[in-house]
Design a protein around this motif. Structure first.
Motif, PDB file in Angstrom:
ATOM      1  N   ARG A 165       0.837  -1.206   0.000  1.00 39.02           N
ATOM      2  CA  ARG A 165       0.000   0.000   0.000  1.00 39.02           C
ATOM      3  C   ARG A 165       0.869   1.251   0.000  1.00 39.02           C
ATOM      4  N   LEU A 166       1.896   1.249   0.840  1.00 39.99           N
ATOM      5  CA  LEU A 166       2.766   2.415   0.942  1.00 39.99           C
ATOM      6  C   LEU A 166       3.568   2.621  -0.332  1.00 39.99           C
ATOM      7  N   ALA A 170       3.668   5.895  -3.992  1.00 35.68           N
ATOM      8  CA  ALA A 170       4.722   6.625  -4.700  1.00 35.68           C
ATOM      9  C   ALA A 170       4.192   7.211  -6.013  1.00 35.68           C
ATOM     10  N   LYS A 171       3.083   6.689  -6.494  1.00 36.08           N
ATOM     11  CA  LYS A 171       2.461   7.229  -7.712  1.00 36.08           C
ATOM     12  C   LYS A 171       1.726   8.531  -7.438  1.00 36.08           C
ATOM     13  N   ASN A 172       1.471   8.802  -6.158  1.00 35.59           N
ATOM     14  CA  ASN A 172       0.763  10.010  -5.754  1.00 35.59           C
ATOM     15  C   ASN A 172       1.787  11.128  -5.536  1.00 35.59           C
ATOM     16  N   LYS A 173       1.821  12.112  -6.428  1.00 34.48           N
ATOM     17  CA  LYS A 173       2.846  13.157  -6.381  1.00 34.48           C
ATOM     18  C   LYS A 173       2.797  13.979  -5.103  1.00 34.48           C
ATOM     19  N   SER A 174       1.602  14.202  -4.573  1.00 30.71           N
ATOM     20  CA  SER A 174       1.487  15.030  -3.372  1.00 30.71           C
ATOM     21  C   SER A 174       2.092  14.336  -2.150  1.00 30.71           C
ATOM     22  N   ILE A 175       2.285  13.023  -2.243  1.00 29.88           N
ATOM     23  CA  ILE A 175       2.937  12.274  -1.177  1.00 29.88           C
ATOM     24  C   ILE A 175       4.402  12.018  -1.512  1.00 29.88           C
ATOM     25  N   HIS A 182       9.252   7.661   1.114  1.00 31.14           N
ATOM     26  CA  HIS A 182       9.923   6.897   0.064  1.00 31.14           C
ATOM     27  C   HIS A 182      11.341   7.393  -0.206  1.00 31.14           C
ATOM     28  N   VAL A 183      12.233   6.446  -0.485  1.00 29.79           N
ATOM     29  CA  VAL A 183      13.562   6.789  -1.010  1.00 29.79           C
ATOM     30  C   VAL A 183      13.457   6.951  -2.518  1.00 29.79           C
ATOM     31  N   ASN A 184      12.779   6.012  -3.144  1.00 27.25           N
ATOM     32  CA  ASN A 184      12.438   6.076  -4.563  1.00 27.25           C
ATOM     33  C   ASN A 184      11.115   5.346  -4.743  1.00 27.25           C
ATOM     34  N   LYS A 185      10.694   5.143  -5.953  1.00 30.41           N
ATOM     35  CA  LYS A 185       9.371   4.571  -6.187  1.00 30.41           C
ATOM     36  C   LYS A 185       9.284   3.082  -5.860  1.00 30.41           C
ATOM     37  N   ASN A 186      10.427   2.485  -5.548  1.00 30.15           N
ATOM     38  CA  ASN A 186      10.428   1.058  -5.223  1.00 30.15           C
ATOM     39  C   ASN A 186      10.961   0.753  -3.830  1.00 30.15           C
ATOM     40  N   LYS A 187      11.236   1.807  -3.051  1.00 35.49           N
ATOM     41  CA  LYS A 187      11.842   1.585  -1.744  1.00 35.49           C
ATOM     42  C   LYS A 187      11.314   2.575  -0.719  1.00 35.49           C
ATOM     43  N   MET A 221       2.003  17.543   2.893  1.00 32.49           N
ATOM     44  CA  MET A 221       2.643  16.348   3.439  1.00 32.49           C
ATOM     45  C   MET A 221       4.145  16.424   3.165  1.00 32.49           C
ATOM     46  N   TYR A 222       4.828  17.245   3.959  1.00 37.26           N
ATOM     47  CA  TYR A 222       6.237  17.537   3.696  1.00 37.26           C
ATOM     48  C   TYR A 222       7.197  16.983   4.740  1.00 37.26           C
ATOM     49  N   THR A 223       6.698  16.622   5.915  1.00 37.98           N
ATOM     50  CA  THR A 223       7.581  16.250   7.029  1.00 37.98           C
ATOM     51  C   THR A 223       7.066  15.006   7.742  1.00 37.98           C
ATOM     52  N   VAL A 224       7.946  14.417   8.546  1.00 43.33           N
ATOM     53  CA  VAL A 224       7.523  13.316   9.411  1.00 43.33           C
ATOM     54  C   VAL A 224       6.398  13.789  10.328  1.00 43.33           C
ATOM     55  N   PHE A 225       6.524  14.996  10.814  1.00 44.64           N
ATOM     56  CA  PHE A 225       5.519  15.605  11.688  1.00 44.64           C
ATOM     57  C   PHE A 225       4.146  15.635  11.022  1.00 44.64           C
ATOM     58  N   SER A 226       4.082  15.938   9.739  1.00 46.21           N
ATOM     59  CA  SER A 226       2.790  16.039   9.043  1.00 46.21           C
ATOM     60  C   SER A 226       2.075  14.688   8.996  1.00 46.21           C
TER      61      SER A 226
END
Length: 237
Positions: A165-166, A170-175, A182-187, A221-226
């Motif tokens: 799910r997570l 990665a396909k969602n740009k706002s996330i 994500h580090v990249n779209k697969n990790k 959605m920019y930080t761990v805090f968010s």
């Protein structure tokens, strides 16, 4: 400032403005650059800054809320008495910057250059230092209960369905664009996932994966805090 120096500064600013205008028209990111500004800055909220370049800026008593700085240069800046809430500094050069008497809450320093950074009188509430040399800052009490230090990479054992799910998110740009989960779209980013896990457990990560799949557009959605706020607000319902 002499007349010739003023002309050089004006030309440099004009060139920067032109470059930024061209990048904006091409749909490329515009990097924030500001140095040697005598004006007192007020701070920012809900912002992702990639490759920002700041030198000798005054943020005395400023307020920062839900801001991420990624791969940025922030040297010799003054954050004295500032309120810094929910801010992530990732891979930033912060040499000789001052956080004297600043209040830091829900802040993450990840792989930052803190040489000469002054934390005299700073207040810490849930501040995490990850893979950062803590022998270089000044006046930093590592025994402070509001400070957590992480040096060893760890992997959180997440259920395969939750992990999938997570990763799909990665396909969602706002996330994806701020690279928090994500580090990249697969990790997945196990460092930040680990911070969420420490506070809310594996159930919190599961809850987060379910929440985020409910809609395509998520704001700020920019930080761990968010992401922690998202979990807490959801649990209140």
């Amino acid at each position: 400032m002499g007349r010739e120096k003023k002309k050089r500064v004006a030309k440099r600013r004009k060139r920067m403005f032109n470059r930024n205008s061209i990048r904006a028209k091409m749909g490329k990111p515009v990097f924030f650059t500001l140095t040697h500004c005598n004006k007192k800055m007020s701070g920012i909220s809900n912002k992702y800054n990639y490759k920002a370049n700041m030198h000798k800026l005054c943020f005395v008593s400023a307020r920062f809320y839900n801001v991420k700085y990624q791969a940025s240069i922030m040297t010799d800046c003054n954050y004295r008495d500032a309120n810094i809430i929910g801010v992530d500094y990732f891979n930033c050069n912060m040499r000789e910057t001052s956080f004297k008497n600043a209040r830091l809450k829900n802040v993450v320093f990840f792989n930052c250059n803190l040489k000469g950074v002054d934390f005299a009188g700073a207040q810490f509430d849930d501040v995490t230092f990850i893979s950062t040399n803590l022998q270089e800052p000044k006046n930093l009490n590592l025994d402070n209960p509001g400070i957590r230090i992480l040096r060893t990479y760890r992997t959180i054992n997440i259920d395969r369905l939750v992990e999938d799910r997570l990763l799909v998110l990665a396909k969602n740009k706002s996330i994806f664009n701020a690279k928090v989960l994500h580090v990249n779209k697969n990790k997945l980013n196990q460092w930040t996932i680990g911070l969420i896990y420490d506070k809310y457990g594996i159930d919190g990560i599961d809850t987060l994966s379910r929440i985020l799949c409910k809609k395509e557009k998520w704001n700020n959605m920019y930080t761990v805090f968010s992401y922690m706020l998202l979990i807490e607000n959801w649990n209140k319902k």
